[in-house]
Design an enzyme around this catalytic site. Structure first.
Site, PDB file in Angstrom:
ATOM      1  CB  ALA A 125       9.539   5.016   9.246  1.00 26.12           C
ATOM      2  CE  LYS A 149     -12.098  -4.361   5.722  1.00 28.83           C
ATOM      3  NZ  LYS A 149     -12.128  -5.060   4.424  1.00 28.83           N
ATOM      4  CB  ALA A 173     -10.129  -0.446  -0.649  1.00 28.01           C
ATOM      5  CE  LYS A 207      -9.413  -3.157   7.503  1.00 30.51           C
ATOM      6  NZ  LYS A 207      -8.107  -3.571   6.960  1.00 30.51           N
ATOM      7  CB  VAL A 212      -0.966   0.012   1.204  1.00 36.02           C
ATOM      8  CG1 VAL A 212      -1.723   1.344   1.268  1.00 36.02           C
ATOM      9  CG2 VAL A 212      -1.944  -1.140   1.112  1.00 36.02           C
TER      10      VAL A 212
END
Length: 811
Positions: A500, A678, A607, A575, A471
């Site tokens: 990082a 979620k 997403a 999350k 990602v």
């Protein structure tokens, strides 16, 4: 005629002084050239006189360096041997005089103010002598013969009436080029050498221009003009092409070292334009200063600052209603020879604060304690102390007059950056708002204000990115592709100031190249940990910043509170924080609200789908979420859409992992953990205080497959293939499909496998797509449906990118 003043850097080397010659000799009208000492010479003279007064023989080394520098300058600029020999003789005579004075000081070990003034005059006497011999048809004049001063406290004040008379008498007939040493003057009574203070060469030029009614006063220096801010602090600062006298005075008083502040008044009084030019870049237009108010579409013209600030506060209930307290305060300071550059007073009259240079702080306190000794003894006034380690900032612009909201925007900008104002002041003229802050926040304050008031070409968003895997890597690619468009079309500059991973950290205040920063992290990154990451980011104290978390680390999620508390926005693909204990989630939201920054996590669900934003829009507009049903796992949806008579359950799970839809350990998806997180996040955003333990789970994989190692899982999961094949056949015959559905109904949450038929909106859900059906008070009979691609690194990165952009308030 015009007056041209050249500063120390303009005459400080062979190359620069020859540039001055070219500039001056190109003028086609009579001109008076005022010159400063060679760059650094005044400080050198002061230092060697102090060394000599202490009996330190090292003053001779300083003196010898001074001699060599001036002789080498003469030898480098005059090709004619006769002129050079004659000038060297005159320069040597002056240097010998200086050497004799220094030797006398060394022997008696005493340095009077009178002698010190005489010593520092040699800088300008030498430079003006050299300049007069370099320029063609030039005549040298002695400033001491016509600029007269009188002593007030420890300062030399110009007697303008006498000075103007003597200047007009001296220059009744102007030569083509007149050369005058700047800075130096003489006492009108004793005739002793005096001076106009540091930066006084500008003042000399202005006095001459006013007395002789010059067409223009040009100040030639080593910068292109007044800047919107200090370019050493703000790389995007640019030259202000036009200023009014008042704006220039305000900027100069508060630290802009382009021009000596007293210079402006004589020119202002007779409306003589002042032009700031760069000797080393003469083609640049410079800054043009006149009485006119110039509009450029911006509410402020520039920002100036004084880092060397102490704040003195006189406070006490005994001051209320007492006439003459402020008179006594400033009379005591005046008698002590202390200059105050900012004053702030409470309307209740019980507090008066003022700013002075750090060097004057202790003397100010002593003077005031002496003046208010009785009131201090009786407790009518509290103890008077100096608060040091502060900085003063001023925003300046005549366009602020009668423009509502300037102060509110200023204080709001500082508040969002976590900067507390200790004292502030604004005059009725509305051309200057000044305030005092802790010096450690000066850089951050200047950058925030410059950005907020659109003095910068671009609005800058400073990004700290942690997690540069799939990602994070896609996010860097997207930023790289979009940077130019955002700058050109939206005026937004994304600056990656830190990246990082779990082991290393790389920070750069000026910004990293998104195309190369991953390689640079490997090559130059320092060893790091979540704790070290937090310390270094907070230490940078950078303005308008956002921390982007593309990890799945609970330790990194634990840093959010500190970042939000220090006015750093947080964008999280992670999350853990938003789905963890409700108290933590609620606390993070509250901190973000109080500090005025943002905590965004749109990609936690769906997403790149705008699910959380839509729920927020509904609830903020007064709607109430009653129920929602959703397929929120692209992984499980992919698996159930992939299972067929040829592809069993175990193979479908493996394909999901290979396609990058599942976690590295697919049991996280199969256990429903990800869906539960979620569901909790959406329910909370809908206004329900729920925790993961509140969710009813109806899982389709027995618990025994979640124990043991990942290797054990891959060995044993094929045991479920036959069971699922039987269920698949049955569903196919009935015209149904499996969907793993998350449901919230008035705060009650559940997840589990459900059978849906062709009439259900979830039936045609393809691939790894997500879908949510939201029932609200408004959308009751016909629920709102959001559907689309809900998994994959690229779309998740795009969702993170969208959150980053929303922090800059552009779309």
């Amino acid at each position: 005629m015009k007056v041209m003043k050249f500063g120390g850097t303009s005459v400080g080397s062979v190359e620069s002084i020859l540039k001055v010659k070219k500039i001056v000799e190109a003028v086609e009208e009579p001109v008076i050239v005022v010159v400063s000492a060679l760059s650094g010479v005044t400080d050198q003279l002061l230092n060697m006189s102090k060394l000599a007064s202490r009996g330190d023989s090292t003053y001779e080394k300083e003196y010898n360096r001074l001699v060599i520098r001036h002789i080498e300058l003469v030898e480098g600029i005059l090709p004619n041997p006769e002129i050079r020999r004659d000038l060297l003789k005159q320069v040597s005579a002056l240097l010998d005089e200086l050497g004799n004075i220094l030797r006398g000081i060394f022997l008696v070990k005493d340095l009077s103010l009178k002698t010190s003034d005489a010593i520092v005059s040699y800088g300008e006497r030498l430079s003006s002598l050299i300049m007069a011999n370099l320029l063609t048809n030039a005549q040298l004049f002695d400033a001491c013969s016509f600029i007269k001063t009188e002593k007030q406290f420890s300062k030399h004040i110009v007697d303008f009436e006498l000075t103007n008379q003597l200047i007009r008498e001296t220059f009744v007939s102007l030569p083509p080029i007149a050369v005058v040493p700047g800075y130096i003057a003489s006492n009108k009574t004793t005739g002793d050498v005096s001076n106009l203070g540091r930066g006084g060469s500008d003042y000399t030029a202005s006095i001459l221009a006013a007395a002789l009614h010059a067409n223009i006063l040009e100040i030639w220096t080593d910068v292109d003009g007044f800047m919107t801010a200090d370019p050493r602090v703000i790389s995007s600062a640019y030259v202000i092409e036009e200023l009014s006298y008042i704006e220039a005075m305000e900027l100069s008083n508060f630290g802009a070292k382009v021009i000596y502040p007293p210079t402006i008044f004589p020119a202002y009084h007779l409306n003589i334009p002042i032009l700031i030019k760069n000797t080393f870049n003469p083609e640049a237009p410079g800054t043009y200063i006149t009485k006119d108010r110039h509009t450029n579409g911006k509410s402020i013209k520039g920002i100036s600052s004084i880092g060397d600030t102490s704040l003195i506060t006189v406070q006490g209930l005994g001051m209320v209603g007492v006439i003459g307290v402020n008179y006594r305060i400033f009379k005591a300071l005046s008698e002590a020879g202390i200059s105050v550059f900012m004053v702030s007073q409470a309307s209740s009259e019980n507090t008066t604060s003022f700013a002075v240079r750090n060097a004057d702080a202790d003397a100010s306190v002593d003077a005031l304690r002496k003046e208010f000794q009785l009131e201090l003894t009786q407790g009518e006034i509290n103890d008077i102390k100096a608060e040091k380690g502060l900085a003063t900032v001023a925003i300046v612009g005549e366009n602020m007059k009668r423009t509502p909201g300037i102060a509110g925007k200023l204080f709001g900008t500082l508040g969002r950056s976590g900067i507390s104002i200790i004292a502030c002041a604004q005059g009725a003229s509305e051309t200057n708002i000044s305030f005092v802050i802790q010096s450690e926040y000066l850089r951050k304050a200047l950058n925030s204000i410059h950005d907020s008031f659109f003095l910068s070409e671009y609005q800058v968003l400073n990004i700290f990115l942690t997690g540069i895997g799939t990602v994070g890597g896609h996010l860097l690619e997207q930023i790289s592709r979009q940077q130019k468009t955002l700058m050109e079309q939206n005026g937004l500059k994304l600056r990656i100031v830190g990246i990082a991973n779990s082991r290393k950290l790389l920070l750069c205040r000026e910004g990293l190249n998104p195309d190369r920063c991953m390689e640079e992290l490997k090559e130059k990154g320092e060893n790091s940990s979540p704790g070290h990451l937090k310390e270094e980011i907070l230490k940078m104290n950078i303005f308008n910043s956002v921390f982007v978390d593309c990890t799945a680390s609970s330790a990194v999620a634990g840093l959010y509170e500190d970042f939000l508390s220090h006015n750093i926005s947080v964008v999280a693909a992670n999350k853990i924080a938003a789905s963890g204990p409700f108290e933590n989630y609620s606390n993070l939201k509250e901190i973000a609200r109080k500090t005025g920054v943002k905590y965004l996590f749109e990609t936690n669900v769906g997403a790149g789908l705008p699910i959380i934003n839509t729920i927020n829009a509904l609830t903020h507009s007064g709607d109430k979420i009653l129920k929602f049903q959703a397929v929120l796992t692209g992984t499980l949806n992919f698996i159930f859409n992939t299972i067929s008579k040829d592809i069993p359950l175990s193979k479908a799970i493996a394909l999901a992992k290979e396609a990058g839809f599942s976690e590295p350990d697919p049991r996280i998806d199969l256990s429903g953990t990800d869906v539960i997180r979620k569901l909790i996040i959406l329910s909370r955003e809908a206004g329900y205080a729920v925790n993961q333990a509140d969710v009813v789970k109806n899982l389709f994989i027995p618990d025994k497959y979640f124990g043991g190692s990942l290797e054990d899982f891959w060995k044993t999961i094929p045991e479920m293939d036959a069971v699922f094949e039987e269920k698949r056949k049955k569903l196919e015959a009935e015209g149904k499909k499996y969907r793993f559905v998350a449901e919230m109904d008035k705060g009650k949450c559940s997840v589990g496998l459900q059978e849906v038929d062709r009439s259900h909106p979830f039936y045609e859900l393809e691939g790894s797509n997500n879908i949510i059906m939201i029932t609200t008070e408004r959308y009751n009979e016909y629920p709102m449906i959001i559907k689309g691609y809900g998994a994959g690194a690229a779309v998740t990165a795009a969702g993170v990118f969208s959150d980053i952009i929303s922090i800059a308030n552009i779309r």
